[in-house]
Design a protein around this motif. Structure first.
Motif, PDB file in Angstrom:
ATOM      1  N   VAL A 119      23.761  55.692  45.313  1.00 14.30           N
ATOM      2  CA  VAL A 119      22.967  54.436  44.230  1.00 14.30           C
ATOM      3  C   VAL A 119      23.145  54.668  42.990  1.00 14.30           C
ATOM      4  CG1 VAL A 119      20.987  53.846  43.704  1.00 14.30           C
ATOM      5  CG2 VAL A 119      21.113  54.334  45.779  1.00 14.30           C
ATOM      6  N   GLU A 120      24.108  55.879  42.134  1.00  9.91           N
ATOM      7  CA  GLU A 120      23.737  56.179  41.211  1.00  9.91           C
ATOM      8  C   GLU A 120      25.154  55.490  40.939  1.00  9.91           C
ATOM      9  OE1 GLU A 120      23.458  56.794  37.548  1.00  9.91           O
ATOM     10  OE2 GLU A 120      21.640  57.210  38.226  1.00  9.91           O
ATOM     11  N   ILE A 121      26.228  55.934  42.011  1.00  8.29           N
ATOM     12  CA  ILE A 121      27.657  55.909  41.395  1.00  8.29           C
ATOM     13  C   ILE A 121      28.314  54.059  41.382  1.00  8.29           C
ATOM     14  CG2 ILE A 121      30.082  55.851  42.177  1.00  8.29           C
ATOM     15  CD1 ILE A 121      28.889  58.319  44.099  1.00  8.29           C
ATOM     16  N   VAL A 122      27.082  53.743  42.133  1.00 13.07           N
ATOM     17  CA  VAL A 122      27.603  52.528  42.432  1.00 13.07           C
ATOM     18  C   VAL A 122      27.328  51.722  41.446  1.00 13.07           C
ATOM     19  CG1 VAL A 122      27.100  50.161  44.052  1.00 13.07           C
ATOM     20  CG2 VAL A 122      27.847  52.266  44.968  1.00 13.07           C
ATOM     21  N   ARG A 123      25.984  51.492  40.950  1.00 11.21           N
ATOM     22  CA  ARG A 123      25.057  51.292  39.747  1.00 11.21           C
ATOM     23  C   ARG A 123      25.541  50.886  39.018  1.00 11.21           C
ATOM     24  NH1 ARG A 123      20.021  53.449  39.680  1.00 11.21           N
ATOM     25  NH2 ARG A 123      19.137  51.999  40.659  1.00 11.21           N
ATOM     26  N   TRP A 124      26.155  52.524  38.178  1.00  8.07           N
ATOM     27  CA  TRP A 124      27.578  52.087  37.545  1.00  8.07           C
ATOM     28  C   TRP A 124      28.531  51.379  37.505  1.00  8.07           C
ATOM     29  CZ3 TRP A 124      31.853  54.299  36.287  1.00  8.07           C
ATOM     30  CH2 TRP A 124      33.105  54.380  34.966  1.00  8.07           C
ATOM     31  N   ALA A 125      29.517  51.885  38.136  1.00  7.09           N
ATOM     32  CA  ALA A 125      30.756  50.891  38.747  1.00  7.09           C
ATOM     33  C   ALA A 125      30.460  49.356  38.469  1.00  7.09           C
ATOM     34  CB  ALA A 125      31.309  51.812  39.726  1.00  7.09           C
ATOM     35  N   TRP A 126      29.695  49.084  39.053  1.00  4.81           N
ATOM     36  CA  TRP A 126      29.013  47.533  39.553  1.00  4.81           C
ATOM     37  C   TRP A 126      28.701  47.270  37.826  1.00  4.81           C
ATOM     38  CZ3 TRP A 126      30.613  43.809  41.808  1.00  4.81           C
ATOM     39  CH2 TRP A 126      30.210  42.783  41.846  1.00  4.81           C
ATOM     40  N   ALA A 127      27.866  47.803  37.044  1.00  6.94           N
ATOM     41  CA  ALA A 127      27.897  47.963  35.667  1.00  6.94           C
ATOM     42  C   ALA A 127      28.904  47.745  34.797  1.00  6.94           C
ATOM     43  CB  ALA A 127      26.643  48.464  35.148  1.00  6.94           C
ATOM     44  N   GLY A 132      32.928  42.932  32.751  1.00  8.04           N
ATOM     45  CA  GLY A 132      34.274  42.165  32.662  1.00  8.04           C
ATOM     46  C   GLY A 132      34.174  41.510  32.969  1.00  8.04           C
ATOM     47  N   LEU A 133      33.713  40.896  33.382  1.00  9.46           N
ATOM     48  CA  LEU A 133      33.559  38.860  34.680  1.00  9.46           C
ATOM     49  C   LEU A 133      32.615  38.432  33.601  1.00  9.46           C
ATOM     50  CD1 LEU A 133      32.350  40.003  38.083  1.00  9.46           C
ATOM     51  CD2 LEU A 133      35.175  39.583  37.295  1.00  9.46           C
ATOM     52  N   LYS A 134      32.118  38.910  32.354  1.00  7.48           N
ATOM     53  CA  LYS A 134      31.908  37.933  31.283  1.00  7.48           C
ATOM     54  C   LYS A 134      32.724  36.878  30.705  1.00  7.48           C
ATOM     55  CE  LYS A 134      27.786  40.926  30.487  1.00  7.48           C
ATOM     56  NZ  LYS A 134      27.326  41.878  29.654  1.00  7.48           N
ATOM     57  N   GLY A 135      31.454  35.144  30.593  1.00  8.31           N
ATOM     58  CA  GLY A 135      33.207  34.770  30.123  1.00  8.31           C
ATOM     59  C   GLY A 135      33.584  34.163  30.750  1.00  8.31           C
ATOM     60  N   LYS A 136      34.056  34.040  32.532  1.00  6.68           N
ATOM     61  CA  LYS A 136      34.813  33.892  33.260  1.00  6.68           C
ATOM     62  C   LYS A 136      34.368  33.328  34.376  1.00  6.68           C
ATOM     63  CE  LYS A 136      37.824  37.428  33.197  1.00  6.68           C
ATOM     64  NZ  LYS A 136      38.144  39.093  33.203  1.00  6.68           N
ATOM     65  N   ARG A 137      34.961  32.088  35.064  1.00  5.47           N
ATOM     66  CA  ARG A 137      33.973  31.596  35.293  1.00  5.47           C
ATOM     67  C   ARG A 137      34.611  31.755  37.188  1.00  5.47           C
ATOM     68  NH1 ARG A 137      34.881  24.541  34.189  1.00  5.47           N
ATOM     69  NH2 ARG A 137      33.251  25.212  36.148  1.00  5.47           N
ATOM     70  N   ILE A 138      33.128  32.309  37.643  1.00  4.27           N
ATOM     71  CA  ILE A 138      33.755  32.527  38.815  1.00  4.27           C
ATOM     72  C   ILE A 138      32.320  31.836  39.850  1.00  4.27           C
ATOM     73  CG2 ILE A 138      32.125  35.051  38.146  1.00  4.27           C
ATOM     74  CD1 ILE A 138      34.647  36.492  40.148  1.00  4.27           C
ATOM     75  N   ALA A 139      32.612  31.346  41.284  1.00  7.93           N
ATOM     76  CA  ALA A 139      32.012  31.130  41.845  1.00  7.93           C
ATOM     77  C   ALA A 139      30.784  32.823  42.622  1.00  7.93           C
ATOM     78  CB  ALA A 139      32.580  31.252  43.386  1.00  7.93           C
ATOM     79  N   ALA A 140      29.532  31.842  43.052  1.00 10.37           N
ATOM     80  CA  ALA A 140      28.945  32.721  42.874  1.00 10.37           C
ATOM     81  C   ALA A 140      28.555  33.496  45.078  1.00 10.37           C
ATOM     82  CB  ALA A 140      27.324  32.077  43.654  1.00 10.37           C
ATOM     83  N   SER A 148      30.027  43.218  47.815  1.00  3.94           N
ATOM     84  CA  SER A 148      29.546  43.894  48.439  1.00  3.94           C
ATOM     85  C   SER A 148      30.749  44.869  49.073  1.00  3.94           C
ATOM     86  CB  SER A 148      30.225  43.344  50.000  1.00  3.94           C
ATOM     87  OG  SER A 148      31.830  42.758  50.332  1.00  3.94           O
ATOM     88  N   LEU A 149      32.149  44.877  48.006  1.00  2.00           N
ATOM     89  CA  LEU A 149      33.108  45.803  47.659  1.00  2.00           C
ATOM     90  C   LEU A 149      33.043  47.075  47.362  1.00  2.00           C
ATOM     91  CD1 LEU A 149      36.102  43.229  48.057  1.00  2.00           C
ATOM     92  CD2 LEU A 149      35.702  44.482  49.745  1.00  2.00           C
ATOM     93  N   ILE A 150      31.864  46.838  46.229  1.00  2.00           N
ATOM     94  CA  ILE A 150      32.358  47.844  45.235  1.00  2.00           C
ATOM     95  C   ILE A 150      31.893  49.210  45.639  1.00  2.00           C
ATOM     96  CG2 ILE A 150      29.482  48.178  44.743  1.00  2.00           C
ATOM     97  CD1 ILE A 150      32.239  48.313  42.179  1.00  2.00           C
ATOM     98  N   TRP A 151      31.505  49.437  47.048  1.00  2.00           N
ATOM     99  CA  TRP A 151      31.051  50.488  47.233  1.00  2.00           C
ATOM    100  C   TRP A 151      32.207  51.248  48.766  1.00  2.00           C
ATOM    101  CZ3 TRP A 151      29.248  55.308  46.863  1.00  2.00           C
ATOM    102  CH2 TRP A 151      29.137  56.797  48.017  1.00  2.00           C
ATOM    103  N   LEU A 152      33.068  50.063  49.079  1.00  2.00           N
ATOM    104  CA  LEU A 152      34.253  50.489  49.930  1.00  2.00           C
ATOM    105  C   LEU A 152      34.988  50.852  48.713  1.00  2.00           C
ATOM    106  CD1 LEU A 152      35.627  50.220  52.511  1.00  2.00           C
ATOM    107  CD2 LEU A 152      36.577  47.717  52.149  1.00  2.00           C
ATOM    108  N   ALA A 153      35.522  50.143  47.524  1.00  2.00           N
ATOM    109  CA  ALA A 153      36.172  50.714  46.303  1.00  2.00           C
ATOM    110  C   ALA A 153      36.099  52.044  46.165  1.00  2.00           C
ATOM    111  CB  ALA A 153      36.165  50.143  45.575  1.00  2.00           C
ATOM    112  N   ALA A 195      40.808  46.763  40.521  1.00  2.00           N
ATOM    113  CA  ALA A 195      40.199  47.346  38.691  1.00  2.00           C
ATOM    114  C   ALA A 195      39.316  48.168  39.183  1.00  2.00           C
ATOM    115  CB  ALA A 195      39.472  45.700  38.333  1.00  2.00           C
ATOM    116  N   MET A 196      38.422  47.094  40.571  1.00  2.00           N
ATOM    117  CA  MET A 196      37.654  48.436  40.579  1.00  2.00           C
ATOM    118  C   MET A 196      37.774  49.975  41.190  1.00  2.00           C
ATOM    119  SD  MET A 196      34.794  46.400  43.656  1.00  2.00           S
ATOM    120  CE  MET A 196      34.423  44.231  43.310  1.00  2.00           C
ATOM    121  N   ARG A 197      38.925  49.619  41.870  1.00  2.00           N
ATOM    122  CA  ARG A 197      39.769  51.344  41.954  1.00  2.00           C
ATOM    123  C   ARG A 197      39.691  51.725  40.820  1.00  2.00           C
ATOM    124  NH1 ARG A 197      42.358  52.870  46.527  1.00  2.00           N
ATOM    125  NH2 ARG A 197      43.534  53.488  45.249  1.00  2.00           N
ATOM    126  N   ALA A 198      40.327  51.107  40.007  1.00  2.00           N
ATOM    127  CA  ALA A 198      40.371  51.229  38.330  1.00  2.00           C
ATOM    128  C   ALA A 198      39.155  52.100  37.811  1.00  2.00           C
ATOM    129  CB  ALA A 198      41.485  51.229  37.457  1.00  2.00           C
TER     130      ALA A 198
END
Length: 224
Positions: A119-127, A132-140, A148-153, A195-198
């Motif tokens: 949980v600690e790893i995924v919460r930090w990585a997703w934040a 990096g997604l702020k200011g970009k138009r992206i579908a919900a 759903s891919l953040i933990w797989l990464a 980018a997630m892997r990075a």
């Protein structure tokens, strides 16, 4: 730091955080293989004698007979193994890190799969990724797939660090796991996946550098 030094720290952490609890036999196995007392003279079963009055064999209730230890070992088993003592400084340094760094090192190199670490790893990585997604138009719907891919990464990055890039997931399989076509994956998700892997690779480098620095500072303070 050079890549060779990072690899040296990884190998030290693998040894320092290894589970050595099965290196010795458990108490029940030791009891089963080695009798605790000699029983050739005083048997464990109750001693019975013939009673003239009752004309029966009756048990004799005597005091406990002191016995001697049999097959005693030549040396004692130390409470702390030499390898555990030698690598204690690495474990202290790991536990002194920030929560996300400590959780990453324990999960990645000691195979500690506790849910709190994940949980600690995924919460930090997703934040970090969401920033990096702020200011970009992206579908919900795309955001939900990325979430759903953040933990797989994290798992894929750990696999690369431990075994090499040959064992990483291919884009075709990733597209199937995400439920999209290969062309859609290449167009929308491939760059964000990297980018997630990075992010995880940066966390790994920062954690390794910090744990080495913390260990040096702790050893210097202890020897003063």
């Amino acid at each position: 730091m050079r890549a060779q030094y990072f690899e040296f720290i990884r190998q030290q952490l693998l040894v320092a955080t290894a589970d050595l609890s099965g290196a010795t036999k458990c108490q029940l196995v030791a009891f089963a293989e080695n009798g605790q007392f000699c029983t050739d003279r005083y048997k464990r079963k109750q001693l019975k004698v013939w009673d003239e009055e009752s004309q029966k064999m009756i048990a004799v209730w005597n005091e406990q007979v002191p016995g001697k230890q049999s097959r005693a070992k030549g040396s004692h088993i130390p409470l702390v193994q030499p390898i555990e003592f030698a690598t204690a400084s690495w474990r202290r340094a790991v536990l002194a890190q920030e929560p996300q760094k400590s959780a990453w090192l324990l999960w990645c190199y000691s195979d500690d799969t506790r849910y709190t670490h994940q949980v600690e790893i995924v919460r930090w990585a997703w934040a970090e990724f969401e920033a990096g997604l702020k200011g970009k138009r992206i579908a919900a719907k795309t955001v939900e797939r990325l979430r759903s891919l953040i933990w797989l990464a994290a798992q894929d990055t750990r696999l690369e660090l431990r075994k090499g890039a040959d064992d990483c997931l291919e884009h075709q399989r990733l597209a199937r796991l995400a439920g999209v076509s290969k062309s859609t994956w290449s167009e929308i998700y491939a760059d964000r996946w990297e980018a997630m892997r990075a992010i995880y690779k940066r966390l790994d480098r920062d954690a390794l550098a910090c744990v080495a620095k913390t260990r040096s500072m702790q050893k210097e303070a202890n020897y003063q």
